[in-house]
Scaffold this motif. Structure first.
Motif, short mmCIF file in Angstrom:
data_model
loop_
_atom_site.label_atom_id
_atom_site.label_comp_id
_atom_site.label_asym_id
_atom_site.label_seq_id
_atom_site.Cartn_x
_atom_site.Cartn_y
_atom_site.Cartn_z
N LYS A 203 10.75 -0.74 -3.02
CA LYS A 203 9.77 -1.84 -3.06
C LYS A 203 9.92 -2.76 -1.84
O LYS A 203 8.93 -3.27 -1.31
CB LYS A 203 9.93 -2.66 -4.35
CG LYS A 203 9.12 -2.12 -5.52
CD LYS A 203 7.61 -2.30 -5.33
CE LYS A 203 6.85 -1.99 -6.62
NZ LYS A 203 5.39 -1.98 -6.42
N HIS B 180 8.02 -1.14 0.72
CA HIS B 180 6.59 -1.26 0.38
C HIS B 180 6.03 -2.63 0.77
O HIS B 180 4.94 -2.74 1.32
CB HIS B 180 6.44 -1.00 -1.12
CG HIS B 180 5.12 -1.34 -1.72
ND1 HIS B 180 3.99 -0.58 -1.52
CD2 HIS B 180 4.74 -2.37 -2.54
CE1 HIS B 180 2.97 -1.12 -2.19
NE2 HIS B 180 3.40 -2.21 -2.81
N ILE C 156 -1.21 1.46 5.88
CA ILE C 156 -1.68 1.71 4.51
C ILE C 156 -1.09 3.00 3.95
O ILE C 156 -0.75 3.08 2.76
CB ILE C 156 -3.24 1.66 4.41
CG1 ILE C 156 -3.69 1.43 2.95
CG2 ILE C 156 -3.90 2.88 5.00
CD1 ILE C 156 -3.30 0.07 2.39
N ALA C 157 -0.90 4.00 4.82
CA ALA C 157 -0.34 5.29 4.36
C ALA C 157 1.10 5.10 3.87
O ALA C 157 1.45 5.57 2.78
CB ALA C 157 -0.39 6.32 5.48
N HIS D 238 2.67 2.19 3.17
CA HIS D 238 2.69 1.20 2.08
C HIS D 238 2.43 1.90 0.74
O HIS D 238 3.12 1.66 -0.25
CB HIS D 238 1.61 0.16 2.39
CG HIS D 238 1.38 -0.89 1.36
ND1 HIS D 238 2.27 -1.92 1.13
CD2 HIS D 238 0.35 -1.08 0.49
CE1 HIS D 238 1.79 -2.70 0.17
NE2 HIS D 238 0.63 -2.21 -0.23
N GLU D 239 1.45 2.80 0.73
CA GLU D 239 1.12 3.51 -0.51
C GLU D 239 2.16 4.58 -0.84
O GLU D 239 2.50 4.78 -2.01
CB GLU D 239 -0.30 4.10 -0.41
CG GLU D 239 -1.35 3.00 -0.55
CD GLU D 239 -2.79 3.49 -0.39
OE1 GLU D 239 -2.99 4.71 -0.17
OE2 GLU D 239 -3.69 2.64 -0.48
N ASP E 72 5.07 3.04 -2.57
CA ASP E 72 4.77 2.72 -3.98
C ASP E 72 4.83 3.98 -4.84
O ASP E 72 5.30 3.93 -5.98
CB ASP E 72 3.40 2.05 -4.09
CG ASP E 72 3.44 0.81 -4.99
OD1 ASP E 72 4.56 0.36 -5.33
OD2 ASP E 72 2.37 0.31 -5.35
N ASP E 73 4.35 5.10 -4.30
CA ASP E 73 4.43 6.37 -5.05
C ASP E 73 5.89 6.76 -5.28
O ASP E 73 6.27 7.19 -6.38
CB ASP E 73 3.73 7.50 -4.28
CG ASP E 73 2.21 7.32 -4.24
OD1 ASP E 73 1.69 6.50 -5.03
OD2 ASP E 73 1.55 8.00 -3.43
N GLU F 219 7.48 4.68 -7.98
CA GLU F 219 7.14 5.10 -9.35
C GLU F 219 8.03 6.23 -9.83
O GLU F 219 8.42 6.28 -11.00
CB GLU F 219 5.68 5.56 -9.39
CG GLU F 219 4.78 4.55 -10.04
CD GLU F 219 3.35 5.01 -10.09
OE1 GLU F 219 3.07 6.06 -10.71
OE2 GLU F 219 2.51 4.33 -9.46
#
Ligand SMILES: [Fe+2]
Length: 172
Positions: free
Chosen positions: A49, A52, A61-62, A64-65, A68-69, A72
């Protein structure tokens, strides 16, 4: 209701009574093993995180996402490891403060910004945990705890996939 666990002279925690069929001796050593992996999972969850939230660069954006994946995935392991540990009669030490003293990971630098720095640094953490998880698989196998072995196998497989996702940004 089971009694609260107390720490004995060796620093190991007493177990709650349970009908879990694994012997108390083996449950004790597996709880100790899983306690380290629980702390490490909580640590890596927030390392991911941290990346992130703070990453910057043209591919913002790539990555950052992606972070987050990946977060998870490891967050799911936190719960699975804690609940295997409690199923064995252990008391999960699942707070951030307890985890800080028990994680195997080096502290994540707070000043990283560039995406490549985060990708490389996270790959180091994921790799360190994967190595420990693979040692844990062997330990659980030798102890005869197939279910802890299976859980750590799932964790190690997921970590290796995440290392691949991270490294693919800078591998030549
Ligand atoms: Fe977010």
């Amino acid at each position: 209701m089971a009694k609260a666990t107390k720490t004995n002279k060796t620093g190991a925690s007493k177990l709650h009574s349970t009908k879990n069929p694994i012997s108390e001796n083996i449950r004790g050593s597996m709880v100790e093993l899983l306690q380290t992996h629980l702390a490490t999972s909580i640590d890596i969850t927030y390392q991911t995180k941290q990346a992130h939230w703070n990453v910057k660069g043209m591919n913002f954006i790539a990555v950052h996402e992606l972070f987050d994946d990946l977060h998870e995935v490891v967050e799911d392991y936190v719960d699975k490891i804690a609940e295997r540990l409690t199923a064995l009669g252990g008391q999960a030490h699942g707070t951030v403060q307890a985890s800080a003293g028990n994680t195997i990971l080096e502290p994540y630098p707070l000043d990283l910004v560039k995406s490549e720095d985060h990708l490389r640094r996270l790959a180091d953490s994921y790799s360190a945990w994967s190595k420990a998880a693979q040692e844990g698989i062997e330990e659980a196998s030798e102890a005869g705890d197939a279910l802890t072995e299976d859980l750590l196998t799932e964790v190690a497989r997921g970590l290796d996939k995440s290392i691949y996702f991270l490294e693919s940004h800078f591998q030549s």
